[in-house]
Each structure stands twice: as structure tokens, then as C-alpha cells.
Design a protein around this motif. Structure first.
Motif, short mmCIF file in Angstrom:
data_model
loop_
_atom_site.label_atom_id
_atom_site.label_comp_id
_atom_site.label_asym_id
_atom_site.label_seq_id
_atom_site.Cartn_x
_atom_site.Cartn_y
_atom_site.Cartn_z
N GLU B 199 0.83 -1.21 0.00
CA GLU B 199 0.00 0.00 0.00
C GLU B 199 0.86 1.26 0.00
O GLU B 199 0.59 2.20 -0.74
CB GLU B 199 -0.89 -0.01 1.24
N THR B 200 1.93 1.25 0.81
CA THR B 200 2.79 2.44 0.84
C THR B 200 3.49 2.63 -0.51
O THR B 200 3.94 3.72 -0.82
CB THR B 200 3.88 2.35 1.92
N LEU B 201 3.58 1.55 -1.30
CA LEU B 201 4.22 1.66 -2.61
C LEU B 201 3.23 2.13 -3.68
O LEU B 201 3.57 2.18 -4.86
CB LEU B 201 4.82 0.32 -3.02
N GLY B 202 2.01 2.44 -3.27
CA GLY B 202 1.06 3.03 -4.20
C GLY B 202 0.05 2.04 -4.77
O GLY B 202 -0.65 2.37 -5.73
N ALA B 203 -0.01 0.83 -4.23
CA ALA B 203 -0.92 -0.18 -4.79
C ALA B 203 -2.33 -0.04 -4.24
O ALA B 203 -2.51 0.20 -3.04
CB ALA B 203 -0.38 -1.57 -4.50
N THR B 204 -3.31 -0.19 -5.11
CA THR B 204 -4.71 -0.21 -4.67
C THR B 204 -5.01 -1.57 -4.04
O THR B 204 -4.28 -2.53 -4.28
CB THR B 204 -5.65 -0.03 -5.87
N PRO B 205 -6.09 -1.67 -3.25
CA PRO B 205 -6.42 -2.95 -2.63
C PRO B 205 -6.52 -4.11 -3.63
O PRO B 205 -6.05 -5.21 -3.37
CB PRO B 205 -7.76 -2.68 -1.96
N ALA B 206 -7.12 -3.83 -4.80
CA ALA B 206 -7.26 -4.89 -5.81
C ALA B 206 -5.89 -5.34 -6.31
O ALA B 206 -5.64 -6.52 -6.52
CB ALA B 206 -8.12 -4.41 -6.97
N TYR B 207 -4.98 -4.36 -6.50
CA TYR B 207 -3.62 -4.68 -6.97
C TYR B 207 -2.86 -5.48 -5.91
O TYR B 207 -2.17 -6.44 -6.23
CB TYR B 207 -2.89 -3.38 -7.30
N VAL B 208 -3.04 -5.09 -4.66
CA VAL B 208 -2.39 -5.82 -3.56
C VAL B 208 -2.89 -7.26 -3.55
O VAL B 208 -2.11 -8.22 -3.43
CB VAL B 208 -2.69 -5.16 -2.19
N LEU B 209 -4.20 -7.42 -3.71
CA LEU B 209 -4.79 -8.76 -3.70
C LEU B 209 -4.19 -9.61 -4.82
O LEU B 209 -3.79 -10.75 -4.62
CB LEU B 209 -6.31 -8.67 -3.85
N ARG B 210 -4.11 -9.02 -6.02
CA ARG B 210 -3.68 -9.77 -7.19
C ARG B 210 -2.20 -10.12 -7.15
O ARG B 210 -1.80 -11.23 -7.46
CB ARG B 210 -3.99 -8.95 -8.45
N ARG B 211 -1.37 -9.15 -6.75
CA ARG B 211 0.07 -9.38 -6.89
C ARG B 211 0.79 -9.75 -5.58
O ARG B 211 1.93 -10.20 -5.62
CB ARG B 211 0.75 -8.16 -7.52
#
Lengths: 239, 305
Positions: B199-211
Motif C-alpha cells: 500500500e505504501t508503494l502506491g498499490a490499490t487494494p485490488a492490486y495488492v490482492l492480485r500481486r
């Protein structure tokens, strides 16, 4: 770019209340015994830990202000954050870890990877770019974490014991890299257990004890005239 | 270094423990070595009985298997048809469960979900419910006069019961909780701090979930899918109630086995062995991937200090 903050976090019986201002290109080192609130302070600035009261301003922009209820989510703060223990994404290569931030923000994969490789090279990890990050040694992982924080073109750096697992040689290399990036004008908060990091990199040292600033000053001034038992012990370790 | 210092510093405690009144304390010890205490013996016997209850029926099944005629029995068009239907429906069920079950697990794994305990209870009910009851309930929902079924019938002319779709729905009803609870466990075990870093690297929740999160819990998802598939493969009660027993469209292998027990016992045994082989194969394959799935290993090595 200036980082200006008043951080108040209350959690159970623990309370943290610190004011800090870090000027453009300035490094504030934070030292203190375990449980003094160093990590909480850093995580509050990232937005991971919500403030109970206070504010965080970066270059005039409001990241947090509890009086107006403003809070910018961590992903929109564009800070270079390296949390304790590195916390790499184990299933990704070192390169993909570093490229992660830019890719999450829409940079094209190839471009992000090229930039990542450059940072890894800077940190002496060119040979490990393709290695799965959960196969790296503790010191290598820590350097990847630094590279990952730098890769997002941050507006400020927040590093939680980034050099802890590094040997003498890589430690000075990593310090040099951080110094170079700070010099581009990044206000930097450096949590450390080693006064040498502070003496080498920081303009100001904040000694944190029980959630309060026990002493502030240039690292040399604190080393020369420690105000608390903890500070005295830390100073004695490098003397 | 230990010898002189330790014995010199603390003779009393070590001495007391090592040499009790000669003979008195030693005899029970030696006794314990030769013959385990009664309690341990009882536990051991009960454990063996438990294992026997699980294994002996399968031994009997394998003993009764007409191995010589196996190929002919299994090649029977009715068996091939039932097997194909079983594999296809169980596959569809697993796919459906993955598509809706992983998000459901993700929602359940969040601590900030209001009424999370209620949702979890609702997910768990089909797990403890007799499948037949599930079949009745599905019929009352989707049957021609059912809550939804009547609308489907009058508006679209669609009837669900007694079709292959009904087979899949019955299997989903009983198998979905297995997947959801397995994946939820994996998600809860995943290190939340890595998601925060992302998250601190700029990822949205969906992106965090996926990657970040999903790759980290991939072994858990695989395990959940395996459980889900094998459970769907064995589904009987809900299927026979809601989907009926029509060759080609709803007669899966378990139903065919039950039917054949009266008419062609040898075939029933052959099909049972076939199911056993497929189920065990799935578990073995998934287990292999689980063990070799590495992310777990890497995760515990660092970060968990």
C-alpha cells in the motif's frame, strides 16, 4: 520539500507525542530503546497507523490533520518506505520487488524493470536481480527493501532500521546510496539502533523514550553530551 | 565450561533431580521404559481402532474388486457417461467455487467486516447440514413452484431442477464452504504487513490482492480447490434430491454406484474403485504442489521474527 509533523498516537497504555520538522534534504535520525515508539512514529507518518491527534504536512500539502479529519491514504502519499525486516514479497524476484511500486502506479513493466535494475546495481545487487527474493540473505533483502523504497520517486524517505543486517562494507555502500538520494532534496527519517548511522547520515538526532522526545540535537552533540542513560549507553558503544 | 562451574554452583537442585533416594525413584522409571502406562496403552488401542474404521472398509472394497474384469466394467458406456458427467460437473463446481469463493473468503478474512461472525456462520451451515436437506432447500428455491424457480419459469421458461446445472448447483452448495473456509484460513495466515508495504508503494487494494496476497496464499487456494473438487465428486444426497437420477444429465458416479448395487454389484464396486482412485489422485497431486509450493517456506524464514 519539508516534512513537518506533530504525531500523537495513543494505544492502550502507550502514548506517543512527538513534533518533528525535517527540511529539504535533511536527515532526522530517531533512536530509542525497544518499545519507545520509533516504529509507531514512522508508521504514523506513512499513514499505516492512524493519528490520534496532530498533523503531517509534506511541503505544505496536508497528509494528515485530525482537526479537519483529513487523511491521505498510504498509497497516495508517495513516500519511500522501508519497514523493519525488509518485508519483501517473497514470491517475486528482487527486480520485481523494486519495480513493484512504479508498476502499481502505472509505469510500464519494461521501464519499471530497467529502473529497478539500475537501483539494484547501485546497491551492489546486480547479480541477484533475478533471484527469488525469499532466497536472498538478510543483508541482500534489506538492500532490496531500500531500493524498493527509492524506486517510487518518493517525496520523502522513511526508513526503519534499514542497515541492521548489513555487514560493514555493504553498510557503508547502502549509506552512500541513501545519502545520494537524500541529496536530491528528500526529507528523510531514519530509525536506527546504531549511533554511527546517525553520525554518518543525520543532521539531527531525536532520542525517543516512552513516546516522548528525551533529547534532540546534532548527532555529535548528543554523543558528546548524552542526556539520558540510554543515550549515554549508545554514545559509549561508539566511543 | 559447564562441568566445574555448573556442578560447583548448583549442586543441590541437579543432585536432587538426578539421584533420588536410591531405588525408590528409579524403579518406576525403569518400569515406564519397559511397559507404557495403562493410559497410553488405551489411547494407542483406540487410535488403532479409529484408523481401522477408516481403512478396513477400503481394504474390503479393494479385496472385492474384480480386477480381471475391471477394464470391461469401466469401459461400459453407462459408466463412461457417469464418469464424464461427474468429472465435468465437479470441474464446473470447482470453477464456480473459485470465482465466488475466493472473494467471499477475502471478505470474511477482513477484521473490519460488520457482522462478520454472522456471515461466517451462514457459510458454515451447509457444512454441517445433511446434503439431502440442502437438496430439499434448493428445490424449494429453484423448483418449479420455488421462491425463485416460479419466476424463472414464467418469465424465462427456464427450469433448473433435474438438469446438469442442478447437479452443479447441488455440488456448489455442499462444496463451497470447504473452499471458503480453507482460503479464509490461508488469507488470515498471510502476513498483513506485506500488504501494508504494498500500500505504501502506491498499490490499490485490488492490486495488492492480485500481486501480493493471492500469490502468497496460492497453496491454500489449491488445497481448497482440491477439497472442493473431491467433495463435489462424491456428492450424493443434494444431487439426487434436487437434480434427480437421469442417465446422461444428472446420474453422476455416486448415483450410478447406488443404483448398480442392486442390479450389477460388480459394476458398483468397479465404479467405487474408480472414484477412490480419482479422489486419492487429486489429493496426492495437490499435496505435492502444496509441499513444493515454497511461498510458505520463504515467508516463515524471514519477517516472522
Amino acid at each position: 520539500m519539508t516534512l513537518d509533523a506533530h504525531v500523537v498516537v495513543e494505544r492502550g497504555t502507550f502514548s506517543l507525542d512527538v513534533r518533528l520538522t525535517i527540511p529539504t534534504g535533511g536527515v532526522l535520525a530517531v533512536m530509542g530503546p525497544n518499545g519507545s515508539g520509533k516504529t509507531t512514529l514512522l508508521e504514523a507518518l506513512t499513514g499505516i497507523t492512524p493519528l490520534t491527534a496532530g498533523h503531517v504536512h509534506l511541503d505544505g500539502a496536508v497528509l494528515d490533520d485530525t482537526t479537519t479529519g483529513t487523511t491521505v491514504p498510504p498509497r497516495d502519499r508517495r513516500l519511500g518506505v522501508a519497514l523493519q525486516d525488509g518485508l519483501l514479497f517473497g514470491h517475486l524476484s528482487a527486480r520485481e520487488n523494486v519495480a513493484f511500486g512504479p508498476r502499481a502506479q502505472g509505469t510500464r513493466a519494461r521501464e519499471a524493470r530497467t529502473a529497478a535494475d539500475a537501483l539494484l546495481t547501485e546497491l551492489g545487487l546486480a547479480a541477484h536481480a533475478r533471484a527469488r527474493s525469499d532466497r536472498l540473505s538478510g543483508g541482500q533483502a534489506q538492500r532490496v527493501a531500500i531500493a524498493r523504497a527509492l524506486a517510487v520517486h518518493p517525496r520523502a524517505l522513511l526508513l526503519d532500521e534499514p542497515f541492521g543486517a548489513l555487514d560493514v562494507e555493504t553498510r557503508s555502500l547502502a549509506r552512500d546510496v541513501v545519502r545520494r538520494h537524500v541529496a536530491r532534496g528528500l526529507p528523510t527519517l531514519l530509525v536506527t539502533h546504531d549511533l554511527r548511522d546517525a553520525l554518518d547520515l543525520a543532521d539531527e538526532l531525536l532520542v525517543l523514550e516512552d513516546g516522548r522526545a528525551a533529547q534532540r540535537g546534532t548527532p555529535q552533540a548528543v554523543a558528546d553530551d548524552p542526556a539520558t542513560t540510554y543515550a549515554a549507553r549508545v554514545a559509549a558503544a561508539v566511543a | 565450561m559447564t562441568t566445574p562451574a555448573a556442578t560447583g554452583a548448583a549442586p543441590a537442585p541437579t543432585g536432587a533431580g538426578a539421584s533420588p533416594p536410591p531405588g525408590a525413584g528409579r524403579r518406576p522409571n525403569r518400569h515406564a521404559l519397559r511397559r507404557p502406562p495403562v493410559g497410553t496403552l488405551v489411547l494407542g488401542v483406540l487410535a488403532v481402532v479409529g484408523l481401522a474404521l477408516l481403512v478396513l472398509p477400503l481394504v474390503a472394497l479393494l479385496a472385492a474388486t474384480p480386477w480381471a474384469d475391471m477394464v470391461d466394467l469401466v469401459a461400459d458406456p453407462a459408466v463412461v457417461g457417469a464418469m464424464r458427467l461427474s468429472l465435468v460437473t465437479a470441474g464446473c463446481t470447482t470453477a464456480v467455487c473459485l470465482v465466488v469463493g475466493v472473494p467471499l473468503a477475502w471478505v470474511l478474512a477482513r477484521d473490519d467486516l460488520p457482522g462478520g461472525w454472522l456471515v461466517r456462520s451462514l457459510v458454515t451451515v451447509p457444512l454441517v447440514l445433511p446434503p439431502v436437506v440442502g437438496g430439499v432447500a434448493l428445490l424449494l428455491l429453484l423448483g418449479r413452484r420455488g421462491l425463485l424457480g416460479s419466476r424463472l419459469d414464467t418469465w424465462f421458461g427456464v427450469t433448473v431442477p433435474f438438469t446438469s446445472v442442478a447437479v452443479v448447483l447441488a455440488q456448489v452448495f455442499v462444496a463451497l464452504p470447504f473452499l471458503v473456509l480453507t482460503v479464509e484460513g490461508a488469507l488470515r495466515g498471510a502476513d498483513r504487513r506485506r500488504a501494508l508495504v504494498a500500500e505504501t508503494l502506491g498499490a490499490t487494494p485490488a492490486y495488492v490482492l492480485r500481486r501480493v496476497t493471492l500469490p502468497a496464499v496460492a497453496p491454500g487456494i489449491a488445497a481448497g480447490a482440491a477439497l472442493c473438487f473431491t467433495r463435489a465428486l462424491g456428492e450424493f444426497g443434494a444431487t439426487v434430491t434436487f437434480a434427480g437420477n437421469f442417465p446422461g444429465t444428472t446420474r453422476t458416479v455416486p448415483l450410478a454406484v447406488y443404483l448398480a448395487m442392486d442390479t450389477a454389484p460388480e459394476q458398483a464396486v468397479a465404479m467405487s474403485v474408480l472414484l477412490l482412485v480419482v479422489s486419492v489422485a487429486v489429493l496426492v497431486a495437490m499435496r505435492g504442489r502444496w509441499v513444493g509450493g515454497l511461498p510458505g517456506r520463504g515467508r516463515t524464514r524471514r519477517g516472522d521474527r
